[in-house]
Design a protein around this motif. Structure first.
Motif, mmCIF file in Angstrom:
data_model
loop_
_atom_site.group_PDB
_atom_site.id
_atom_site.type_symbol
_atom_site.label_atom_id
_atom_site.label_comp_id
_atom_site.label_asym_id
_atom_site.label_seq_id
_atom_site.Cartn_x
_atom_site.Cartn_y
_atom_site.Cartn_z
ATOM 1 N N PHE A 125 1.352 20.618 -13.413
ATOM 2 C CA PHE A 125 0.598 20.670 -12.167
ATOM 3 C C PHE A 125 0.287 22.123 -11.813
ATOM 4 N N THR B 281 1.951 21.332 -5.983
ATOM 5 C CA THR B 281 3.396 21.172 -6.074
ATOM 6 C C THR B 281 3.857 19.910 -5.355
ATOM 7 N N ALA C 243 3.678 17.036 -7.626
ATOM 8 C CA ALA C 243 4.770 17.029 -8.593
ATOM 9 C C ALA C 243 6.037 16.457 -7.976
ATOM 10 N N VAL D 262 5.289 23.019 -13.050
ATOM 11 C CA VAL D 262 4.232 23.592 -12.215
ATOM 12 C C VAL D 262 3.890 24.981 -12.760
#
Length: 321
Positions: free
Chosen positions: A295, A300, A303, A318
């Motif tokens: 991601f 975030t 995620a 991330v």
């Protein structure tokens, strides 16, 4: 934007993934013995979900805004005075210290030099972000459980970040690995080296047989899984039941004096030597990173939402562009 600030993931109240946002905070400067790391990627961990939701507020406090992010990969950008063992430009991975808590979900982070290791050549930094938590699996199986060739190993939560590494390492160490996971992830854990893959939703613990070592990554139902230990068996858990904090920690403590086998509980706090061991496991082919999805920093929250939904295969990572 000036170079005195940086992007970081923050939250101003406890809640679901929607409370997370990308804001700007002062860019840190390395103190003596510290390293400034330009973060390239980090992974999402279960402890962050608990902290963000407020389940750990007794430990994290109520002062806001709060930061998230436990592990990271990146490049050394600057050194504090007296820092040894690393150089500017080194590709590194690490985990935030116990006292500093969270904060790696940012463009830069400062850490003590001894909390860093070098990322193996040939492994890109985004993919490598799936592996710092694998130091927990190394410690659990090698140091806490002293897993031996030919022993039966049960890994609970085998498709997750620590669990997938434990399956790989257990197989590499010569154990007969039984992996508990969701039905959709059984082929995945078999591909990691599990000899037996079991759907934890349809098979009760009592039906699994007996084991020399049980590695738990869930923290719930510890009593039921402890009963699966053979004489001389060892059980290691890396978390506790966050909905019954006092009772869970109390049971872990009481296990040292009551019943079959002590439940060994620890929280990973890796230093350079352990990261060197991790790099060796990767370089020698005993461990490979498992990245489910990557991601961007601005997503975030997505995620976090994906990890909360369950069913992850390895790690959600991330990237920090």
């Amino acid at each position: 934007m000036n170079d005195r600030t940086m992007k970081a993931v923050l939250f101003d109240r406890f809640g679901g993934p929607e409370v997370l946002y990308v804001g700007r905070v002062p860019r840190p400067q390395p103190a003596p013995g510290e390293v400034l790391v330009r973060v390239r990627a980090f992974s999402v961990n279960g402890g962050e979900l608990a902290a963000r939701s407020g389940r750990l507020r007794l430990l994290t406090g109520r002062r806001f805004p709060k930061r998230i992010g436990l592990d990271f990969t990146g490049e050394v950008a600057a050194l504090g005075t007296g820092t040894r063992g690393v150089a500017v430009g080194d590709r590194v991975w690490g985990v935030m210290g116990r006292l500093s808590g969270f904060g790696s979900a940012a463009e830069y982070v400062t850490v003590r030099a001894e909390r860093l290791g070098r990322v193996p050549d040939g492994l890109d930094l985004v993919t490598a972000a799936a592996l710092p938590v694998a130091t927990t699996a190394v410690t659990a199986l090698r140091d806490k459980a002293a897993l031996r060739p030919g022993e039966r190993l049960l890994v609970r939560g085998a498709a997750g970040g620590v669990g997938n590494a434990a399956v790989q390492l257990g197989q590499a160490y010569g154990a007969e690995v039984t992996a508990l996971a969701r039905a959709a992830n059984l082929d995945f854990v078999r591909s990691l080296g599990a000899r037996h893959a079991v759907d934890h939703r349809t098979v009760a613990p009592a039906e699994l047989g007996l084991f020399d070592v049980v590695l738990d990554t869930a923290g719930t139902d510890l009593r039921a899984f402890r009963r699966l230990l053979k004489p001389g068996g060892r059980m290691v858990t890396i978390t506790f039941d966050q909905t019954r904090l006092a009772a869970s920690l109390g049971y872990i403590a009481a296990s040292a004096v009551h019943g079959r086998g002590r439940v060994r509980f620890f929280s990973g706090d890796p230093k350079r030597a352990l990261f060197d061991d991790l790099a060796r496991e990767v370089a020698e082919g005993r461990l490979r990173p498992a990245v489910d999805e990557v991601f961007p920093l601005e997503e975030t929250a997505a995620a976090h939402r994906a990890l909360e939904a369950g069913g992850v295969r390895g790690k959600y990572v991330v990237r920090v562009d």
